[in-house]
Design an enzyme around this catalytic site. Structure first.
Site, PDB file in Angstrom:
ATOM      1  CG  HIS A  99      -2.036  -1.033   1.064  1.00  0.00           C
ATOM      2  ND1 HIS A  99      -3.174  -1.026   1.833  1.00  0.00           N
ATOM      3  CD2 HIS A  99      -2.143  -2.097   0.228  1.00  0.00           C
ATOM      4  CE1 HIS A  99      -3.951  -2.043   1.464  1.00  0.00           C
ATOM      5  NE2 HIS A  99      -3.340  -2.706   0.499  1.00  0.00           N
ATOM      6  CD  GLU A 101      -2.019   4.253   3.108  1.00  0.00           C
ATOM      7  OE1 GLU A 101      -1.654   3.511   2.171  1.00  0.00           O
ATOM      8  OE2 GLU A 101      -3.201   4.374   3.437  1.00  0.00           O
ATOM      9  CB  CYS A 125      -6.284  -0.667   4.996  1.00  0.00           C
ATOM     10  SG  CYS A 125      -4.564  -1.259   4.990  1.00  0.00           S
ATOM     11  CB  CYS A 128      -1.726   1.479   6.010  1.00  0.00           C
ATOM     12  SG  CYS A 128      -1.267   0.687   4.464  1.00  0.00           S
TER      13      CYS A 128
HETATM   14  N1  LIG Z   1      -5.229   3.667   2.034  1.00  0.00           N
HETATM   15  C1  LIG Z   1      -5.056   2.819   0.987  1.00  0.00           C
HETATM   16  C2  LIG Z   1      -6.115   2.060   0.534  1.00  0.00           C
HETATM   17  C3  LIG Z   1      -5.897   1.227  -0.534  1.00  0.00           C
HETATM   18  N2  LIG Z   1      -4.676   1.146  -1.095  1.00  0.00           N
HETATM   19  C4  LIG Z   1      -4.458   0.312  -2.272  1.00  0.00           C
HETATM   20  C5  LIG Z   1      -4.487  -1.133  -2.134  1.00  0.00           C
HETATM   21  C6  LIG Z   1      -4.996  -1.611  -3.459  1.00  0.00           C
HETATM   22  O1  LIG Z   1      -3.941  -1.618  -4.417  1.00  0.00           O
HETATM   23  C7  LIG Z   1      -5.988  -0.557  -3.807  1.00  0.00           C
HETATM   24  C8  LIG Z   1      -7.371  -0.824  -3.299  1.00  0.00           C
HETATM   25  O2  LIG Z   1      -7.917  -1.730  -4.141  1.00  0.00           O
HETATM   26  P1  LIG Z   1      -9.356  -2.374  -3.923  1.00  0.00           P
HETATM   27  O3  LIG Z   1      -9.211  -3.268  -2.773  1.00  0.00           O
HETATM   28  O4  LIG Z   1     -10.333  -1.356  -3.533  1.00  0.00           O
HETATM   29  O5  LIG Z   1      -9.633  -2.947  -5.242  1.00  0.00           O
HETATM   30  O6  LIG Z   1      -5.497   0.609  -3.176  1.00  0.00           O
HETATM   31  C9  LIG Z   1      -3.646   1.903  -0.620  1.00  0.00           C
HETATM   32  O7  LIG Z   1      -2.523   1.870  -1.150  1.00  0.00           O
HETATM   33  N3  LIG Z   1      -3.857   2.721   0.446  1.00  0.00           N
HETATM   34 ZN   LIG Z   2      -3.203  -0.127   3.645  1.00  0.00          ZN
END
Ligand SMILES: Nc1ccn([C@H]2C[C@H](O)[C@@H](COP(=O)(O)O)O2)c(=O)n1
Ligand SMILES: [Zn+2]
Length: 193
Positions: A99, A101, A125, A128
């Site tokens: 992710h 972060e 999330c 993170c």
């Molecule tokens: N705070 C966040 C939330 C999500 N991500 C990234 C992780 C995945 O690559 C994407 C979310 O994908 P989804 O599960 O909605 O298809 O975004 C992040 O980096 N930081």
């Molecule tokens: Zn995360």
């Protein structure tokens, strides 16, 4: 040459020299600059559904880390999966993607990120959130909380509240910040000297 014309020309040039030049007013403020940096980093993401960027800033308004969601080093963007609803969990991106972060924290160019602020496109999330807390970051400024109803994001807030990490939503002043490479702004505004 007419003496009056000479006098007037001299007076005019003196006036223009004395005119106080003031600073530009349409510059990016710090928060816009940091959130825009997070958004620019997100443009590097290969994730087809969410491109998330993060930017960590210290108390001196210096950027100490930037990251976006992507596959770990050595795990090819072309070979590892980007799908979500796969028959086998092993074939979904969730087990592999780092992710934004986490990447921003690991990419830090300072000894630590204690007392820093993290700007992020999407609310962190739970995984993170743990890393943010353990790294000593004390403030989270996020753009979107569209997944906020899901248990893992509720868990993040519970942990942030318990750990005293402040979090709040960034409301942009401008909906759009444009970067133009050709015909850069200063070519139209600079003086001839
Ligand atoms: N705070 C966040 C939330 C999500 N991500 C990234 C992780 C995945 O690559 C994407 C979310 O994908 P989804 O599960 O909605 O298809 O975004 C992040 O980096 N930081
Ligand atoms: Zn995360």
């Amino acid at each position: 040459m007419d003496i009056n014309l000479i006098e007037n020309t001299e007076k005019l040039s003196l006036e223009s020299k004395d005119k106080k030049i003031t600073k530009r007013e349409d510059y990016l403020d710090w928060r816009e600059y940091f959130m825009a940096t997070a958004f620019l980093a997100a443009k590097r993401s290969k994730d087809p559904s969410y491109q998330v960027g993060a930017c960590i800033v210290n108390k001196e308004n210096k950027i100490v880390g930037v990251g976006y969601n992507g596959m770990p080093i050595g795990c090819s963007d072309d070979e590892f999966p980007w799908g979500k609803n796969t028959t086998s969990k092993l074939d979904s991106k969730f087990l592999y993607v780092c992710h934004a972060e986490m990447n921003a924290i690991l990419n830090k160019n300072s000894s630590d990120v204690k007392d820093c602020t993290i700007y992020v496109g999407l609310f962190p999330c739970n995984e993170c959130a743990k890393i943010i807390i353990q790294s000593g970051i004390t403030e989270v400024i996020y753009f979107s909380d569209e997944k906020g109803h899901k248990p893992k994001y509720i868990a993040s807030k519970k942990m942030f509240d318990a750990a005293g990490v402040k979090y709040w939503q960034y409301i942009p002043k401008n909906n759009k910040i444009e970067i133009t490479f050709s015909g850069a702004d200063w070519q139209n505004t600079s003086s001839s000297n």
